[in-house]
Design a protein around this motif. Structure first.
Motif, mmCIF file in Angstrom:
data_model
loop_
_atom_site.group_PDB
_atom_site.id
_atom_site.type_symbol
_atom_site.label_atom_id
_atom_site.label_comp_id
_atom_site.label_asym_id
_atom_site.label_seq_id
_atom_site.Cartn_x
_atom_site.Cartn_y
_atom_site.Cartn_z
ATOM 1 N N PHE A 21 -0.285 4.529 -11.377
ATOM 2 C CA PHE A 21 -1.766 4.211 -12.275
ATOM 3 C C PHE A 21 -2.786 5.476 -12.269
ATOM 4 N N PRO A 22 -3.603 4.923 -14.183
ATOM 5 C CA PRO A 22 -3.623 6.192 -14.585
ATOM 6 C C PRO A 22 -5.265 7.036 -13.941
ATOM 7 N N MET A 23 -5.779 6.147 -13.537
ATOM 8 C CA MET A 23 -7.059 7.132 -13.393
ATOM 9 C C MET A 23 -6.774 7.937 -12.324
ATOM 10 N N LYS A 24 -6.765 8.780 -12.101
ATOM 11 C CA LYS A 24 -7.288 10.065 -11.113
ATOM 12 C C LYS A 24 -7.768 10.699 -10.380
ATOM 13 N N ASP A 25 -9.308 10.511 -11.619
ATOM 14 C CA ASP A 25 -10.585 10.829 -10.688
ATOM 15 C C ASP A 25 -10.832 9.328 -9.779
ATOM 16 N N PRO A 26 -11.481 9.408 -8.565
ATOM 17 C CA PRO A 26 -11.686 8.572 -7.796
ATOM 18 C C PRO A 26 -13.096 7.430 -7.738
ATOM 19 N N TYR A 27 -14.374 8.285 -8.775
ATOM 20 C CA TYR A 27 -15.175 7.968 -9.457
ATOM 21 C C TYR A 27 -15.562 7.198 -10.469
ATOM 22 N N VAL A 28 -13.876 7.863 -11.172
ATOM 23 C CA VAL A 28 -13.671 6.891 -12.710
ATOM 24 C C VAL A 28 -12.894 5.658 -12.224
ATOM 25 N N ALA A 29 -12.192 5.710 -11.315
ATOM 26 C CA ALA A 29 -11.003 4.392 -10.782
ATOM 27 C C ALA A 29 -12.721 3.597 -9.929
ATOM 28 N N ARG A 260 -19.610 13.305 -13.686
ATOM 29 C CA ARG A 260 -19.257 12.684 -12.125
ATOM 30 C C ARG A 260 -20.037 12.123 -11.545
ATOM 31 N N ASP A 261 -21.343 13.393 -11.470
ATOM 32 C CA ASP A 261 -22.444 13.299 -10.525
ATOM 33 C C ASP A 261 -23.312 11.310 -10.908
ATOM 34 N N ASP A 262 -22.888 11.672 -12.392
ATOM 35 C CA ASP A 262 -23.504 10.273 -12.730
ATOM 36 C C ASP A 262 -22.668 9.114 -12.397
ATOM 37 N N LEU A 263 -21.353 9.099 -11.967
ATOM 38 C CA LEU A 263 -20.410 8.343 -11.635
ATOM 39 C C LEU A 263 -21.331 7.757 -10.160
ATOM 40 N N LYS A 264 -21.463 8.943 -9.650
ATOM 41 C CA LYS A 264 -21.552 9.029 -7.933
ATOM 42 C C LYS A 264 -23.137 8.138 -8.035
ATOM 43 N N LEU A 265 -23.877 8.454 -8.660
ATOM 44 C CA LEU A 265 -24.796 7.901 -9.181
ATOM 45 C C LEU A 265 -25.230 5.917 -9.000
#
Length: 413
Positions: A21-29, A260-265
């Protein structure tokens, strides 16, 4: 013993490194993967219909919410006898959400009749389906949903031949799938053939708190922070839209200067909107008079109410709405701790440990589980639990390997 441990690590390593699975960042995924079909051979169009059904015939509904009086669900039926699967939507989602539609396409392509079920925390469900109008109590919510699927099954059986009944859910819908399995184990109405649970919450309060803290920490209680950042991102998108590579989301986010903080937000904000809905609707429908006086007119400007709510979170709901309501119902000895226990899968622990028709999947980097929650899933489901090494919250549920595993388990004899 050393050889056994070594073998364990070799097998574990092959599983981890063999997962592509290509998206290894949990927030991007979580942001990208949850709305992206990464599975081949799935029908683009299925004969999907949206229906509404009145489930509670006597209810005092404010004029402003009359349009939500009937419960909404979706279905697509095969032209021949087939197994049927109820798909329980995630937190706050409707039966027509993109994620539920993706699962409907997947299972319809696999030969199932499919029925999309709106989340009990969707505003339509709170108004039209929930007897207590106070979602978060797993058993009460479960009985509300069970009543809905029974009514829907009676309707479906007038139009199609059903081989057997199955159940699946993602996120909060996954948690509720487990509860419906427990109820049916007693009622014996469906005798569900298989129950497949995707990225469930173990304790709704724990999961909500993780998301609430993530959002509050980044905004510091000031919603202007979010609005200002949204304005900046819209400007970035307008200027860079020609350079975006949608096949590589990490690269696209870099181009947009999204961190990453933008995705968390963003993730926290979506959940917070559900919390705001639940706070307002439960207060209004139960006439708790915290945010409204229970007399909101049909065309009234809602601004003053939402200013008063001020982005109230799930803990506000538990403390200010649910706890006083249940204290009146159960007496002075009822505590806030009991409210939290009502939202925990441990209340049906013995059933979950013994049920042979349940399969569960989650991710090692799941955003809505504490370490304690994850360990509970391991102890409870054992070999019926599959943990993927990454994928965030539901980010990999439409990935080919995940879908193949789900369909394989559903078809096992």
């Amino acid at each position: 013993m050393k050889k056994i441990i070594l073998l364990f690590y070799i097998v574990l390593g092959s599983l981890v490194f063999g997962y592509d699975f290509p998206m290894k960042d949990p927030y991007v995924a979580t942001v990208v993967g949850t709305s992206k079909m990464m599975t081949v051979g799935i029908k683009e169009k299925i004969p999907l219909e949206v229906h509404r059904m009145k489930t509670i015939k006597t209810r005092d509904i404010p004029e402003s919410l009359k349009y939500q009086e009937e419960y909404k669900f979706s279905l697509a039926l095969q032209k021949k006898k087939a197994p049927l699967i109820f798909i329980l939507s995630g937190t706050g989602s409707s039966a027509t959400s993109i994620k539920t539609k993706y699962f409907e396409r997947i299972f319809y392509t696999a030969g199932y009749h499919v029925v999309g079920i709106s989340s009990i925390m969707n505003s339509n469900s709170v108004v039209s389906l929930s007897y207590d109008k106070m979602p978060g109590n797993l058993m009460a919510d479960g009985f509300d949903l069970y009543r809905a699927v029974k009514n829907i099954s009676s309707y479906v059986e007038t139009r199609a031949e059903v081989e057997n009944y199955n159940l699946m859910g993602y996120s909060l819908g996954g948690t509720h799938s487990a509860v419906l399995g427990f109820i049916d184990d007693k009622e014996k109405y469906f005798n569900f053939n298989k129950i497949f649970i995707v990225n469930p919450a173990v304790n709704l309060y724990d999961s909500a708190k993780l998301l609430d803290v993530m959002f509050d920490k980044l905004t510091n209680g000031n919603i202007e922070v979010l609005l200002r950042r949204v304005d900046e991102l819209v400007d970035e998108l307008s200027e860079n839209k020609e350079r975006l590579d949608i096949k590589n989301p990490e690269k696209a986010f870099t181009h947009l200067n999204i961190h990453r903080d933008d995705l968390k937000l963003g993730i926290g904000f979506i959940f917070r909107l559900t919390s705001v809905d639940i706070n307002f609707l439960s207060d209004l429908l139960n006439k708790r008079n915290i945010y409204s006086d229970g007399k909101v007119s049909k065309y009234e400007d809602m601004t003053k109410y939402f200013k008063k709510i001020n982005f109230a979170n799930f803990e506000d709901y538990a403390q200010n709405i649910a706890y006083p309501y249940y204290k009146e119902l159960y007496g002075e000895r009822f505590t806030v701790k009991k409210v939290k226990e009502m939202s925990d899968l441990k209340s049906i622990d013995s059933y979950l440990r013994s049920a042979k028709n349940i399969y569960v999947v989650t991710n090692k980097d799941e955003l809505i589980l504490t370490n304690k929650n994850l360990n509970y899933l391991k102890r409870t489901f054992k070999d019926k639990l599959k943990i993927y090494p990454w994928g965030g919250h539901c980010g990999n549920m439409f990935y080919q390997e995940n879908v193949d595993y789900m369909l394989e388990k559903m078809k096992e004899k």
